[in-house]
Scaffold this active site. Sequence first.
Site, PDB file in Angstrom:
ATOM      1  N   HIS A   1       0.830  -1.207   0.000  1.00 52.13           N
ATOM      2  CA  HIS A   1       0.000   0.000   0.000  1.00 52.13           C
ATOM      3  C   HIS A   1       0.867   1.261   0.000  1.00 52.13           C
ATOM      4  CE1 HIS A   1      -3.984  -1.917   0.771  1.00 52.13           C
ATOM      5  NE2 HIS A   1      -3.171  -2.920   1.106  1.00 52.13           N
TER       6      HIS A   1
ATOM      7  N   ASP B   1      -5.918   5.852   1.055  1.00 50.62           N
ATOM      8  CA  ASP B   1      -5.945   4.418   0.718  1.00 50.62           C
ATOM      9  C   ASP B   1      -7.372   3.861   0.856  1.00 50.62           C
ATOM     10  OD1 ASP B   1      -3.986   1.863   0.573  1.00 50.62           O
ATOM     11  OD2 ASP B   1      -5.709   1.396   1.847  1.00 50.62           O
TER      12      ASP B   1
END
Length: 467
Positions: free
Chosen positions: A24, A121
Amino acid sequence: MSSSGYDPKLTPHVALLPSAGMGHLTPFIRLAVLLTTSNVRVTFITPYPTVSLSESQSLSHLFSTFPRITRKQLHLLPLEDPSAKSEDPFYYHFEVIRHSSHLLSPLLSSLSPPLSALITDMSLASTVIPITDALQLPNYIFFTSSAKMLTLFLSFHIMVDPRDRCETSEMKDFIKIAGLEPIPRSWIPPPLLQDTKNLLKSYFIENGKKMTESSGILVNTNETVDGESLEALSKGKVLRGLPPVHAIGPLPPFNLEQSQPLAWLDDQPPGSVLYVSFGSRTAISREQIRELGDGLVRSGKRFLWVVKDKKVDKEDSLELMDMMGQQLMERMKEKGFVVKNWLNQEEVLSHAAVGGFLSHSGWNSITEALWHGVPMLLWPQHGDQKINAELVERIGVGMWVKSWGWCGEAMVVKGEEIAETVGELLGNQFMRSRAAKVRNEVRMAVDEGGSSYKRLADLIESWKGLV
Ligand code: UDP
Ligand code: UDP
């Protein structure tokens, strides 16, 4: 002009908030670099502490290489119920960050000059969007996997029944996503199909639902790899009323680390080495590691293998010799190079000696291999990886042996079979030339004038004067 000397009409100010794990963080770092070199003022919010050492090291490299990127730390509060930690330390950390999201509000409103947008995210969508809404701040979700996976992420909450059980008609042998070919049930991450509550499942349901309220969704992909899903998303076939989906990838690798040059690779003939890595957070069983070692030796090919014994790097302390045994270590020495430490994968994949990549099909690994034109032997292990693997197989740049198990299934693939498949990959001239062609295509997309380039440029343009 603001007090900092920036004119917000010309220089938008964007904050980025990544989630846990290198898979991520890495695309957020690449996006931050691209934005800061495109005349965008960037504030990078780092949830603190991180799970792994590689995350904190990558962040140090980022901020020392780009001092003009502003660093803001989000000091995470401890979670009261750490029992869920055992499920997966990274999924658990998503929860920790979500639990501390309210701390963002004062942080975001104190930034000067004021923000044009926040990019978050996907694992944080449901807790962050209410905060940005209250601040009337545009919120973009950066989806760090493939567009195909995004279609599942966005539709999943509609497929499960009101008690979040997975027995609906859309989820029998095949998972039916509107506007797309059905996906075999066996490709879906097993935790999503469990009837019991788990972190991954609630993360899909809550964030997938809320993401539709964002100002836009960014994906690290493009039409070459993900054309079918991108078209279905943009034509409203997957879900109606979706915010715009901007395919801006593959984000160019950005070499931040000054790792030691791999002298061993320099001594190998061009295209002769198989690079083996299962990413930053996947530990393979001890038995499978030994069979893999045996298979690599039996293939008779050269190989560079990064071995991981634990999901979290800080806990990975066992010596290679203890994992492999002396006999295997001796056999591997002849043509192989085996390490347990972090290697700079971008550097490895760009090396002329590397002719193939045995990968777990993490989305970043895939985009990096496409970028460098390296054919892949795909061995998905969990999560989005089967869905990703199929995309690569479909464009002719990878082989996926579907009978090899995943998600800790009690099966061990034997060395003989691995050896044979490795031989097939490295001897496949067609795949090699396909990979070279795809490499050119994906680079063209992000070069000036390419599709991904234009989409990012348009977004930046739309942020100007937003404050
Ligand atoms: N990576 C690396 N060196 C390693 C292991 C991983 O540089 O020894 C990088 C890799 O290049 C990629 C990221 O870590 O950018 C891993 O992300 P990916 O999505 O491939 O898989 P994950 O680790 O999230 O499963
Ligand atoms: N696994 C891993 N890293 C991860 C996730 C999973 O190494 O980030 C491995 C680990 O061996 C774990 C198995 O895959 O036991 C299954 O994990 P998953 O999260 O898919 O859960 P399951 O399907 O077994 O419930």
